[in-house]
Design a protein around this motif. Structure first.
Motif, mmCIF file in Angstrom:
data_model
loop_
_atom_site.group_PDB
_atom_site.id
_atom_site.type_symbol
_atom_site.label_atom_id
_atom_site.label_comp_id
_atom_site.label_asym_id
_atom_site.label_seq_id
_atom_site.Cartn_x
_atom_site.Cartn_y
_atom_site.Cartn_z
ATOM 1 N N GLU A 92 15.831 40.088 52.804
ATOM 2 C CA GLU A 92 15.559 41.489 53.124
ATOM 3 C C GLU A 92 16.518 42.425 52.404
ATOM 4 O OE1 GLU A 92 16.047 42.498 57.286
ATOM 5 O OE2 GLU A 92 18.072 41.735 57.321
ATOM 6 N N GLY A 93 16.024 43.611 52.140
ATOM 7 C CA GLY A 93 16.853 44.694 51.631
ATOM 8 C C GLY A 93 17.442 44.485 50.244
ATOM 9 N N PHE A 94 18.151 45.523 49.805
ATOM 10 C CA PHE A 94 18.814 45.499 48.505
ATOM 11 C C PHE A 94 19.898 44.430 48.467
ATOM 12 C CE2 PHE A 94 17.773 50.118 48.999
ATOM 13 C CZ PHE A 94 16.871 50.235 47.950
ATOM 14 N N SER A 95 20.688 44.363 49.535
ATOM 15 C CA SER A 95 21.817 43.426 49.558
ATOM 16 C C SER A 95 21.330 41.980 49.516
ATOM 17 C CB SER A 95 22.679 43.647 50.803
ATOM 18 O OG SER A 95 23.230 44.942 50.780
ATOM 19 N N GLY A 96 20.298 41.666 50.294
ATOM 20 C CA GLY A 96 19.749 40.322 50.286
ATOM 21 C C GLY A 96 19.220 39.945 48.915
ATOM 22 N N LYS A 97 18.512 40.872 48.282
ATOM 23 C CA LYS A 97 17.969 40.603 46.946
ATOM 24 C C LYS A 97 19.092 40.404 45.933
ATOM 25 C CE LYS A 97 14.732 42.310 43.507
ATOM 26 N NZ LYS A 97 13.769 43.372 43.152
ATOM 27 N N SER A 98 20.141 41.207 46.029
ATOM 28 C CA SER A 98 21.275 41.075 45.113
ATOM 29 C C SER A 98 21.923 39.700 45.243
ATOM 30 C CB SER A 98 22.301 42.176 45.390
ATOM 31 O OG SER A 98 23.415 42.063 44.540
ATOM 32 N N ALA A 99 22.103 39.243 46.481
ATOM 33 C CA ALA A 99 22.702 37.929 46.713
ATOM 34 C C ALA A 99 21.763 36.818 46.238
ATOM 35 C CB ALA A 99 23.018 37.743 48.194
ATOM 36 N N ARG A 100 20.504 36.949 46.558
ATOM 37 C CA ARG A 100 19.519 35.921 46.230
ATOM 38 C C ARG A 100 19.357 35.752 44.721
ATOM 39 N NH1 ARG A 100 15.916 38.341 48.829
ATOM 40 N NH2 ARG A 100 14.572 39.029 47.150
ATOM 41 N N THR A 101 19.379 36.874 43.989
ATOM 42 C CA THR A 101 19.116 36.840 42.547
ATOM 43 C C THR A 101 20.391 36.904 41.698
ATOM 44 O OG1 THR A 101 18.860 39.251 42.435
ATOM 45 C CG2 THR A 101 16.864 37.949 42.870
ATOM 46 N N LYS A 102 21.560 37.035 42.370
ATOM 47 C CA LYS A 102 22.846 37.181 41.666
ATOM 48 C C LYS A 102 22.793 38.348 40.680
ATOM 49 C CE LYS A 102 23.764 32.244 41.842
ATOM 50 N NZ LYS A 102 24.004 31.034 41.089
ATOM 51 N N SER A 103 22.227 39.462 41.148
ATOM 52 C CA SER A 103 21.977 40.606 40.274
ATOM 53 C C SER A 103 22.597 41.891 40.789
ATOM 54 C CB SER A 103 20.466 40.851 40.159
ATOM 55 O OG SER A 103 19.814 39.736 39.652
#
Length: 169
Positions: A92-103
């Protein structure tokens, strides 16, 4: 070294360094601070304060990864009411996506796919969210989530600086 000189002497000045090279100034300030304590909570809160000040941002949160729960847990925050943001699942969210994709992610709050989350952040007055993953030896250890109530200018230099700062933290 200068060719015509045997040695070079330059008086050090933090204010002059900041005028000449803001990126180096921010990294030096952060490095000095990070070496001053081993206590996690004040370390993360102080690092966040330096980042918010340097980039003239309104709010920030630092999440640390809980691999067992597949979520990010809030470890430090400044500048905003954190209710509803204490834990972020990786899906979920921006933070989750950043962690998931290392981006690195910078996005308008209104463009968040999760309408509930977009509404929550909009009610807090946020316009822009920036997520910087903390990557150590190719593992995500957390995410720094920064926010602005106004449009901000990002270029490759500033993005590189934020990623470097995230690596240091």
């Amino acid at each position: 070294m200068l060719h015509a000189e045997k040695y070079v002497t330059i008086k050090f000045s933090r204010s002059m360094l900041r005028q000449r090279n803001e990126a180096l100034s921010a990294l030096m300030e952060l490095s000095n601070f990070l070496s001053s304590t081993l206590d996690l909570e004040p370390l993360l809160k102080g690092a966040l304060a330096i980042v918010l000040d340097h980039f003239d941002l309104d709010a920030g949160r630092i999440y640390l990864l809980d691999p067992a729960e597949q979520s990010l847990t809030l470890a430090a925050h400044m500048g905003m009411d954190i209710s509803g943001l204490e834990t972020v699942r990786l899906d979920e969210g921006f933070s989750g996506k950043s962690a998931r994709t290392k981006s690195f992610i910078a996005q308008h709050v209104s463009e968040l796919a999760d309408n509930e989350r977009a509404a929550l952040l909009s009610r807090k007055g946020l316009e822009i969210v920036i997520c910087v993953p903390f990557i150590v030896m190719d593992r995500v250890e957390g995410v720094m989530n920064l926010a602005a109530k106004k449009i901000i200018e990002l270029n490759q230099e500033r993005i590189d600086l934020l990623m470097t700062i995230g690596h240091h933290i």
